[in-house]
Design a protein around this motif. Structure first.
Motif, PDB file in Angstrom:
ATOM      1  N   LYS A  57      20.378  -8.725  -3.313  1.00 37.47           N
ATOM      2  CA  LYS A  57      19.361  -8.343  -4.253  1.00 37.47           C
ATOM      3  C   LYS A  57      19.935  -7.580  -4.976  1.00 37.47           C
ATOM      4  O   LYS A  57      19.541  -6.883  -5.962  1.00 37.47           O
ATOM      5  N   ALA A  58      19.773  -5.911  -3.842  1.00 38.70           N
ATOM      6  CA  ALA A  58      20.536  -5.099  -4.181  1.00 38.70           C
ATOM      7  C   ALA A  58      21.119  -4.879  -5.184  1.00 38.70           C
ATOM      8  O   ALA A  58      21.527  -4.380  -6.081  1.00 38.70           O
ATOM      9  N   VAL A  59      22.686  -5.676  -4.483  1.00 34.53           N
ATOM     10  CA  VAL A  59      24.082  -5.485  -5.061  1.00 34.53           C
ATOM     11  C   VAL A  59      24.037  -6.202  -7.104  1.00 34.53           C
ATOM     12  O   VAL A  59      24.148  -6.301  -8.219  1.00 34.53           O
ATOM     13  N   GLU A  60      22.675  -7.272  -6.586  1.00 31.56           N
ATOM     14  CA  GLU A  60      21.949  -8.415  -7.828  1.00 31.56           C
ATOM     15  C   GLU A  60      21.234  -7.308  -9.065  1.00 31.56           C
ATOM     16  O   GLU A  60      22.248  -7.435 -10.006  1.00 31.56           O
ATOM     17  N   VAL A  61      20.417  -6.836  -8.537  1.00 30.31           N
ATOM     18  CA  VAL A  61      19.669  -5.544  -9.764  1.00 30.31           C
ATOM     19  C   VAL A  61      20.639  -4.341 -10.290  1.00 30.31           C
ATOM     20  O   VAL A  61      20.838  -4.355 -11.233  1.00 30.31           O
ATOM     21  N   ARG A  69      23.352  -5.703 -18.716  1.00 32.94           N
ATOM     22  CA  ARG A  69      21.811  -5.169 -18.699  1.00 32.94           C
ATOM     23  C   ARG A  69      21.933  -5.329 -20.709  1.00 32.94           C
ATOM     24  O   ARG A  69      22.640  -4.020 -20.908  1.00 32.94           O
ATOM     25  N   LYS A  70      21.089  -5.251 -21.771  1.00 34.13           N
ATOM     26  CA  LYS A  70      21.375  -4.963 -22.591  1.00 34.13           C
ATOM     27  C   LYS A  70      21.083  -3.821 -23.697  1.00 34.13           C
ATOM     28  O   LYS A  70      20.447  -2.923 -22.487  1.00 34.13           O
ATOM     29  N   LYS A  71      21.464  -3.122 -24.062  1.00 33.77           N
ATOM     30  CA  LYS A  71      20.781  -1.007 -24.638  1.00 33.77           C
ATOM     31  C   LYS A  71      19.660  -1.703 -25.168  1.00 33.77           C
ATOM     32  O   LYS A  71      18.951  -2.697 -25.772  1.00 33.77           O
ATOM     33  N   ALA A  75      15.533  -1.671 -17.096  1.00 35.61           N
ATOM     34  CA  ALA A  75      16.032  -2.298 -16.163  1.00 35.61           C
ATOM     35  C   ALA A  75      15.224  -3.099 -14.904  1.00 35.61           C
ATOM     36  O   ALA A  75      13.937  -2.474 -15.241  1.00 35.61           O
ATOM     37  N   LEU A  76      15.622  -3.978 -14.366  1.00 37.19           N
ATOM     38  CA  LEU A  76      15.487  -4.422 -13.068  1.00 37.19           C
ATOM     39  C   LEU A  76      15.576  -3.520 -12.074  1.00 37.19           C
ATOM     40  O   LEU A  76      15.397  -2.509 -12.533  1.00 37.19           O
TER      41      LEU A  76
END
Length: 130
Positions: A57-61, A69-71, A75-76
């Motif tokens: 999960k940490a790597v995924e986030v 992530r778009k500008k 952030a997740l």
């Protein structure tokens, strides 16, 4: 073919597992019952699976926040805060205390809190209840 040889070393392999993973001495290991050994192994397995899932999960986030992530997009978060359920007995006791204070002193305590916080007291009927 190797099964017979492996059976001869099962206890030694099991002891090595406990030494390497938990720092057990020979006396510590021998003091455990077979059931305790099984429960410890299961708890260790559960911890390993949990740690692996958390790492995944940490790597995924991290990838989602840095690469995908778009500008301007938020952030997740890896951790999500969850409100703990209130202890009903404690809440009931606090409600009783408030009732006792209101019987003795009236509801002036509410005005005192607003005044101390420097906030204007809302007028009756001004609050939206819905």
């Amino acid at each position: 073919m190797y099964e017979k040889e492996a059976k001869d070393y099962l206890d030694t392999m099991d002891f090595a597992f406990f030494v390497v993973n938990f720092g057990y001495t020979k006396a510590d290991y021998e003091a455990l019952t077979p059931a305790e050994k099984l429960f410890i192994r299961k708890a260790y397995e559960d911890k390993t699976v949990g740690d692996s899932s958390l790492f995944e999960k940490a790597v995924e986030v991290a990838i989602g926040n840095t690469v995908c992530r778009k500008k301007g997009k938020r952030a997740l978060s890896l951790w999500h805060k969850q409100q703990r359920p209130a202890d009903k007995a404690v809440v009931q006791k606090q409600i009783e205390i408030v009732g006792e204070v209101e019987e003795k002193n009236g509801k002036n305590w509410v005005q005192a809190i607003y005044k101390a916080a420097g906030i204007k007291m809302p007028e009756k009927g001004a609050m939206n209840h819905g």
